[in-house]
Design an enzyme around this catalytic site. Structure first.
Site, PDB file in Angstrom:
ATOM      1  N   GLU A  44      58.051  -7.100 -45.914  1.00  0.00           N
ATOM      2  CA  GLU A  44      57.992  -5.762 -45.327  1.00  0.00           C
ATOM      3  C   GLU A  44      56.731  -5.653 -44.464  1.00  0.00           C
ATOM      4  O   GLU A  44      55.686  -6.182 -44.800  1.00  0.00           O
ATOM      5  CB  GLU A  44      57.934  -4.716 -46.449  1.00  0.00           C
ATOM      6  CG  GLU A  44      57.865  -3.276 -45.970  1.00  0.00           C
ATOM      7  CD  GLU A  44      57.783  -2.279 -47.109  1.00  0.00           C
ATOM      8  OE1 GLU A  44      58.206  -1.130 -46.905  1.00  0.00           O
ATOM      9  OE2 GLU A  44      57.302  -2.641 -48.217  1.00  0.00           O
ATOM     10  N   LYS A 124      65.207   1.074 -44.028  1.00  0.00           N
ATOM     11  CA  LYS A 124      64.932   1.330 -45.445  1.00  0.00           C
ATOM     12  C   LYS A 124      65.486   2.682 -45.882  1.00  0.00           C
ATOM     13  O   LYS A 124      65.187   3.716 -45.296  1.00  0.00           O
ATOM     14  CB  LYS A 124      63.410   1.282 -45.648  1.00  0.00           C
ATOM     15  CG  LYS A 124      62.938   1.412 -47.092  1.00  0.00           C
ATOM     16  CD  LYS A 124      61.423   1.278 -47.130  1.00  0.00           C
ATOM     17  CE  LYS A 124      60.861   1.325 -48.531  1.00  0.00           C
ATOM     18  NZ  LYS A 124      59.378   1.200 -48.520  1.00  0.00           N
ATOM     19  N   CYS A 165      61.669  -3.255 -50.298  1.00  0.00           N
ATOM     20  CA  CYS A 165      60.638  -2.789 -51.226  1.00  0.00           C
ATOM     21  C   CYS A 165      61.151  -1.761 -52.246  1.00  0.00           C
ATOM     22  O   CYS A 165      61.816  -2.112 -53.203  1.00  0.00           O
ATOM     23  CB  CYS A 165      59.443  -2.257 -50.426  1.00  0.00           C
ATOM     24  SG  CYS A 165      57.896  -2.188 -51.372  1.00  0.00           S
TER      25      CYS A 165
END
Length: 284
Positions: A44, A124, A165
């Site tokens: 990330e 995301k 994440c």
């Protein structure tokens, strides 16, 4: 589809500019490719990690103008490898519901093929808004516009589910990726130290066991220019939940493995939980 895959995770400590991010990660990718990796994954924030709001806007670009994204696409073509840019922080170019420009960024995974073409994009879904027990506070939603859809992409070795994440904490997302055919799930991350130490490996192994998929987790590690600390410990987990390879530190490095893709079918045959869903009444 080939049954074997030479894979490499790149662990980085990304600087606060895209030019610096590219200069930092490029030698590691070159080394991984020279070692035989055909699929390389980065963490990330591969292009830039900058959470100081007074500086952040000045270092972000549109995806098609980002120095690191453009450089990594050229590098994938030069080396002839598949490359997952775990995420690039780029201007979203979106508008708010009231019609005004949304100045929040996109936290975006980009899958690049050996020609340098982007074959899949994923923004995301779950943004990191938390107050940690040690006093650290994060409000990712203030600077990142969340995505609105899950993504599974084709590769020569099987389908790849894309996450980033904080998404690791949402098992239903990973289950849907597996049901859509993902035999590998990418979890590029910049985990905090407190949550990494407590939860990182447990969450990665749990998602692998639940889905019967390989979980590929390249991570940021160490003290960054913007003051944050990240956990590192990039990890490859097999579909039975076993740790195949990992870094035991937060220094920049390369984690490699050869994946036997037949292990996915064996794990899912042994425990076919993906086929055992049942409808049930809501909690009363």
């Amino acid at each position: 589809m080939s049954s074997g895959l030479d894979i490499a995770l790149i662990q980085t400590r990304t600087p606060a500019t895209a030019a610096g991010g590219l200069a930092h990660v490029e030698p590691l990718i070159r080394e991984a490719a020279a070692g035989g990796a055909r699929f390389i994954l980065t963490p990330e924030g591969t292009n830039v990690l900058e959470q100081r709001r007074d500086l952040r806007a000045s270092v972000l670009s549109e995806e098609d103008a980002d120095v690191a994204v453009l450089g990594l696409r050229r590098l994938a073509a030069e080396l002839g490898v598949w490359l997952l840019i775990g995420s690039a922080i780029v201007r979203s170019g979106r508008t708010r519901q009231d019609g005004a420009d949304d100045d929040r960024a996109a936290n975006r995974s980009l899958l690049v093929d050996p020609r340098g073409a982007i074959t899949a994009r994923y923004d995301k879904l779950h943004v990191f808004d938390v107050d940690l027990p040690n006093g650290e506070t994060y409000r990712e939603s203030a600077t990142v516009r969340p995505g609105d859809g899950a993504v599974v992409a084709d590769t020569p070795w099987g389908r790849l589910g894309l996450t980033i994440c904080y998404d690791i904490r949402f098992p239903h997302l990973h289950r849907q990726l597996a049901k859509a055919g993902a035999s590998m799930i990418a979890v590029p991350a910049a985990f905090t130290v407190p949550t990494g130490e407590a939860h990182w490996e447990t969450l990665l192994r749990a998602r692998a066991i639940e889905t019967g998929a390989f979980v590929l987790a390249p991570a940021q590690g160490g003290l960054h220019e913007d003051g944050r600390r990240t956990w590192g410990r990039s990890t490859i987990v097999g579909p039975w939940g076993e740790i195949i390879a990992k870094a035991d530190h937060d220094e920049p490095c390369i984690v490699t493995a050869k994946l036997n893709m037949e292990a996915v079918g064996k794990a899912r045959s042994a425990v076919p939980a993906l086929t055992h869903d049942r409808d049930f009444l809501p909690v009363s």
